[in-house]
Design a protein around this motif. Structure first.
Motif, PDB file in Angstrom:
ATOM      1  N   ILE A 215       0.807  -1.223   0.000  1.00  0.00           N
ATOM      2  CA  ILE A 215       0.000   0.000   0.000  1.00  0.00           C
ATOM      3  C   ILE A 215       0.841   1.275   0.000  1.00  0.00           C
ATOM      4  O   ILE A 215       0.493   2.243  -0.692  1.00  0.00           O
ATOM      5  CB  ILE A 215      -1.013  -0.027   1.165  1.00  0.00           C
ATOM      6  N   PRO A 216       1.981   1.343   0.716  1.00  0.00           N
ATOM      7  CA  PRO A 216       2.789   2.567   0.628  1.00  0.00           C
ATOM      8  C   PRO A 216       3.301   2.872  -0.776  1.00  0.00           C
ATOM      9  O   PRO A 216       3.709   4.013  -1.052  1.00  0.00           O
ATOM     10  CB  PRO A 216       3.954   2.284   1.582  1.00  0.00           C
ATOM     11  N   CYS A 217       3.289   1.885  -1.661  1.00  0.00           N
ATOM     12  CA  CYS A 217       3.752   2.085  -3.032  1.00  0.00           C
ATOM     13  C   CYS A 217       2.668   2.680  -3.934  1.00  0.00           C
ATOM     14  O   CYS A 217       2.952   3.062  -5.065  1.00  0.00           O
ATOM     15  CB  CYS A 217       4.203   0.755  -3.634  1.00  0.00           C
ATOM     16  N   ILE A 218       1.427   2.739  -3.444  1.00  0.00           N
ATOM     17  CA  ILE A 218       0.319   3.259  -4.239  1.00  0.00           C
ATOM     18  C   ILE A 218       0.295   4.777  -4.113  1.00  0.00           C
ATOM     19  O   ILE A 218       0.281   5.312  -2.998  1.00  0.00           O
ATOM     20  CB  ILE A 218      -1.019   2.655  -3.762  1.00  0.00           C
ATOM     21  N   PRO A 219       0.303   5.508  -5.218  1.00  0.00           N
ATOM     22  CA  PRO A 219       0.309   6.976  -5.140  1.00  0.00           C
ATOM     23  C   PRO A 219      -0.861   7.511  -4.321  1.00  0.00           C
ATOM     24  O   PRO A 219      -1.949   6.934  -4.300  1.00  0.00           O
ATOM     25  CB  PRO A 219       0.190   7.405  -6.616  1.00  0.00           C
ATOM     26  N   ALA A 220      -0.636   8.629  -3.646  1.00  0.00           N
ATOM     27  CA  ALA A 220      -1.672   9.227  -2.801  1.00  0.00           C
ATOM     28  C   ALA A 220      -2.883   9.674  -3.611  1.00  0.00           C
ATOM     29  O   ALA A 220      -3.978   9.826  -3.062  1.00  0.00           O
ATOM     30  CB  ALA A 220      -1.083  10.405  -2.030  1.00  0.00           C
ATOM     31  N   SER A 221      -2.704   9.878  -4.908  1.00  0.00           N
ATOM     32  CA  SER A 221      -3.828  10.282  -5.753  1.00  0.00           C
ATOM     33  C   SER A 221      -4.835   9.150  -5.955  1.00  0.00           C
ATOM     34  O   SER A 221      -5.961   9.387  -6.391  1.00  0.00           O
ATOM     35  CB  SER A 221      -3.310  10.743  -7.117  1.00  0.00           C
ATOM     36  N   CYS A 222      -4.430   7.923  -5.647  1.00  0.00           N
ATOM     37  CA  CYS A 222      -5.304   6.759  -5.784  1.00  0.00           C
ATOM     38  C   CYS A 222      -5.881   6.384  -4.420  1.00  0.00           C
ATOM     39  O   CYS A 222      -5.257   6.594  -3.387  1.00  0.00           O
ATOM     40  CB  CYS A 222      -4.531   5.556  -6.321  1.00  0.00           C
ATOM     41  N   VAL A 223      -7.063   5.800  -4.438  1.00  0.00           N
ATOM     42  CA  VAL A 223      -7.625   5.193  -3.237  1.00  0.00           C
ATOM     43  C   VAL A 223      -7.010   3.805  -3.076  1.00  0.00           C
ATOM     44  O   VAL A 223      -6.987   3.019  -4.031  1.00  0.00           O
ATOM     45  CB  VAL A 223      -9.156   5.078  -3.337  1.00  0.00           C
ATOM     46  N   ALA A 224      -6.494   3.510  -1.883  1.00  0.00           N
ATOM     47  CA  ALA A 224      -5.863   2.214  -1.619  1.00  0.00           C
ATOM     48  C   ALA A 224      -6.781   1.389  -0.715  1.00  0.00           C
ATOM     49  O   ALA A 224      -7.209   1.851   0.339  1.00  0.00           O
ATOM     50  CB  ALA A 224      -4.513   2.399  -0.944  1.00  0.00           C
ATOM     51  N   VAL A 225      -7.070   0.155  -1.154  1.00  0.00           N
ATOM     52  CA  VAL A 225      -7.987  -0.730  -0.436  1.00  0.00           C
ATOM     53  C   VAL A 225      -7.244  -2.005  -0.047  1.00  0.00           C
ATOM     54  O   VAL A 225      -6.623  -2.650  -0.896  1.00  0.00           O
ATOM     55  CB  VAL A 225      -9.202  -1.097  -1.307  1.00  0.00           C
ATOM     56  N   ALA A 226      -7.305  -2.372   1.223  1.00  0.00           N
ATOM     57  CA  ALA A 226      -6.735  -3.637   1.697  1.00  0.00           C
ATOM     58  C   ALA A 226      -7.832  -4.693   1.686  1.00  0.00           C
ATOM     59  O   ALA A 226      -8.956  -4.431   2.117  1.00  0.00           O
ATOM     60  CB  ALA A 226      -6.169  -3.481   3.101  1.00  0.00           C
ATOM     61  N   GLU A 227      -7.483  -5.905   1.219  1.00  0.00           N
ATOM     62  CA  GLU A 227      -8.490  -6.949   1.061  1.00  0.00           C
ATOM     63  C   GLU A 227      -8.025  -8.258   1.713  1.00  0.00           C
ATOM     64  O   GLU A 227      -6.859  -8.609   1.655  1.00  0.00           O
ATOM     65  CB  GLU A 227      -8.751  -7.219  -0.431  1.00  0.00           C
ATOM     66  N   SER A 228      -8.958  -8.977   2.294  1.00  0.00           N
ATOM     67  CA  SER A 228      -8.828 -10.356   2.775  1.00  0.00           C
ATOM     68  C   SER A 228      -8.099 -10.482   4.114  1.00  0.00           C
ATOM     69  O   SER A 228      -7.121  -9.782   4.384  1.00  0.00           O
ATOM     70  CB  SER A 228      -8.112 -11.249   1.750  1.00  0.00           C
ATOM     71  N   GLY A 229      -8.608 -11.424   4.914  1.00  0.00           N
ATOM     72  CA  GLY A 229      -7.929 -11.837   6.133  1.00  0.00           C
ATOM     73  C   GLY A 229      -8.130 -10.928   7.327  1.00  0.00           C
ATOM     74  O   GLY A 229      -7.431 -11.071   8.331  1.00  0.00           O
ATOM     75  N   MET A 230      -9.090 -10.010   7.254  1.00  0.00           N
ATOM     76  CA  MET A 230      -9.314  -9.083   8.365  1.00  0.00           C
ATOM     77  C   MET A 230     -10.658  -9.376   9.022  1.00  0.00           C
ATOM     78  O   MET A 230     -11.685  -9.377   8.354  1.00  0.00           O
ATOM     79  CB  MET A 230      -9.256  -7.633   7.866  1.00  0.00           C
ATOM     80  N   ARG A 231     -10.613  -9.598  10.331  1.00  0.00           N
ATOM     81  CA  ARG A 231     -11.826  -9.900  11.086  1.00  0.00           C
ATOM     82  C   ARG A 231     -12.125  -8.855  12.157  1.00  0.00           C
ATOM     83  O   ARG A 231     -13.273  -8.612  12.479  1.00  0.00           O
ATOM     84  CB  ARG A 231     -11.690 -11.270  11.762  1.00  0.00           C
ATOM     85  N   THR A 232     -11.102  -8.246  12.705  1.00  0.00           N
ATOM     86  CA  THR A 232     -11.255  -7.307  13.813  1.00  0.00           C
ATOM     87  C   THR A 232     -10.522  -6.006  13.504  1.00  0.00           C
ATOM     88  O   THR A 232      -9.728  -5.923  12.560  1.00  0.00           O
ATOM     89  CB  THR A 232     -10.669  -7.898  15.105  1.00  0.00           C
ATOM     90  N   ALA A 233     -10.769  -4.997  14.352  1.00  0.00           N
ATOM     91  CA  ALA A 233     -10.072  -3.727  14.188  1.00  0.00           C
ATOM     92  C   ALA A 233      -8.563  -3.903  14.318  1.00  0.00           C
ATOM     93  O   ALA A 233      -7.784  -3.224  13.646  1.00  0.00           O
ATOM     94  CB  ALA A 233     -10.582  -2.720  15.220  1.00  0.00           C
ATOM     95  N   ALA A 234      -8.143  -4.843  15.161  1.00  0.00           N
ATOM     96  CA  ALA A 234      -6.706  -5.104  15.311  1.00  0.00           C
ATOM     97  C   ALA A 234      -6.114  -5.633  14.012  1.00  0.00           C
ATOM     98  O   ALA A 234      -4.959  -5.330  13.677  1.00  0.00           O
ATOM     99  CB  ALA A 234      -6.471  -6.103  16.444  1.00  0.00           C
ATOM    100  N   ASP A 235      -6.890  -6.417  13.268  1.00  0.00           N
ATOM    101  CA  ASP A 235      -6.414  -6.925  11.975  1.00  0.00           C
ATOM    102  C   ASP A 235      -6.296  -5.803  10.953  1.00  0.00           C
ATOM    103  O   ASP A 235      -5.468  -5.859  10.041  1.00  0.00           O
ATOM    104  CB  ASP A 235      -7.383  -7.979  11.428  1.00  0.00           C
TER     105      ASP A 235
END
Length: 286
Positions: A215-235
């Motif tokens: 994600i840090p490699c994605i330019p700030a002009s783009c929206v960056a979305v993290a996907e999969s493997g997240m169940r809780t706020a800690a994840d």
């Protein structure tokens, strides 16, 4: 992470993704003949709801997924009512709804997309293994505001063709990547919403470090979305700390006894205060 994209790098995917991509080509063949009808239906629709704008804010936005099953987990919520689930997500503060329409491994249907799109007031994204422009017109005709494009499943000439078709149909795109080479392909077609999947769809293995690393490699002009493997706020926190604007969550909330509360708990995760910048993007390639 892999190095820069090579013009000769693409091969047809293997494993589960390979099977799903082949099946997607077969399903697309049945839609091609209806393209003129789909275009006519889309011409009568009001404009799609804005997708990207709703994925930015002080806290991580949630794209909440309607998901009955998956190749990795089998049945998740086989009796799930797509409309009731989507409305529960909306009450929990979801920024958008992802509707799986793949029928053989995910238990989805195009009718789910059509019904959900008519029942909520937030953007709906078609999540499937889309390989032909006709499937994008099909998505828009069913009321979608956006569609998922998986870079790994698309040949070198297919990705730009589908991005162009989506724009013509009035659809936004969520372009999914897993490494630097795929990110370069996404940026080459001017993707504005880029997802990073922690799950390798060929092997189905989850590496929770994938999204925070890329994600840090994605330019700030783009929206960056993290996907999969997240169940809780800690994840969610590692992706948020890396600069993710949004997350896409499916299995955990589809199986939840109280999906509204589950979505609400994830929307409380603060984003990193400083945006991703050019220096971070350059560091990815050093």
């Amino acid at each position: 992470m892999q190095a820069f994209f090579s013009s000769n790098a693409w091969t047809f995917p293997t494993g589960t993704l390979g099977t799903l991509t082949r099946e997607a080509h077969e399903r697309a063949a049945a839609v091609v003949g209806t393209l003129a009808e789909l275009r006519a239906r889309c011409a009568e629709l009001p404009g799609a709801l804005p997708f990207a704008a709703g994925l930015r804010g002080d806290q991580v936005r949630v794209i909440a997924e309607v998901k009955r099953a998956s190749p990795s987990k089998g049945d998740i919520a086989p009796g799930l009512d797509a409309v009731a689930q989507a409305q529960a997500y909306e009450r929990g503060g979801a920024a958008a709804i992802s509707v799986l329409t793949e029928p053989s491994r995910f238990g989805g249907a195009l009718d789910d997309l059509r019904r959900v799109s008519g029942a909520v007031r937030i953007p709906v994204i078609r999540k499937d293994f889309l390989v032909h422009p006709a499937q994008l017109w099909e998505a828009r005709a069913a009321g979608a505001s956006a569609a998922l494009l998986i870079v790994r499943s698309l040949a070198l000439d297919e990705l730009p063709r589908l991005v162009d078709a989506a724009a013509e149909a009035g659809l936004a795109t969520l372009v999914e990547v897993r490494d630097l080479g795929e990110l370069d392909r996404a940026l080459a077609v001017n993707a504005t919403v880029i997802g990073v999947n922690n799950r390798n769809l060929e092997t189905l293995v989850i590496d929770p470090a994938t999204a925070p690393g890329l994600i840090p490699c994605i330019p700030a002009s783009c929206v960056a979305v993290a996907e999969s493997g997240m169940r809780t706020a800690a994840d969610v926190s590692p992706a948020a700390a890396a600069g993710a604007d949004a997350i896409l969550v499916g299995s955990a909330i589809s199986a939840a006894a109280d999906p509204t509360a589950e979505v609400r708990s994830l929307t409380a995760t603060p984003r990193r205060s400083s945006p991703r910048d050019a220096a971070a993007a350059r560091a990815c390639r050093s």
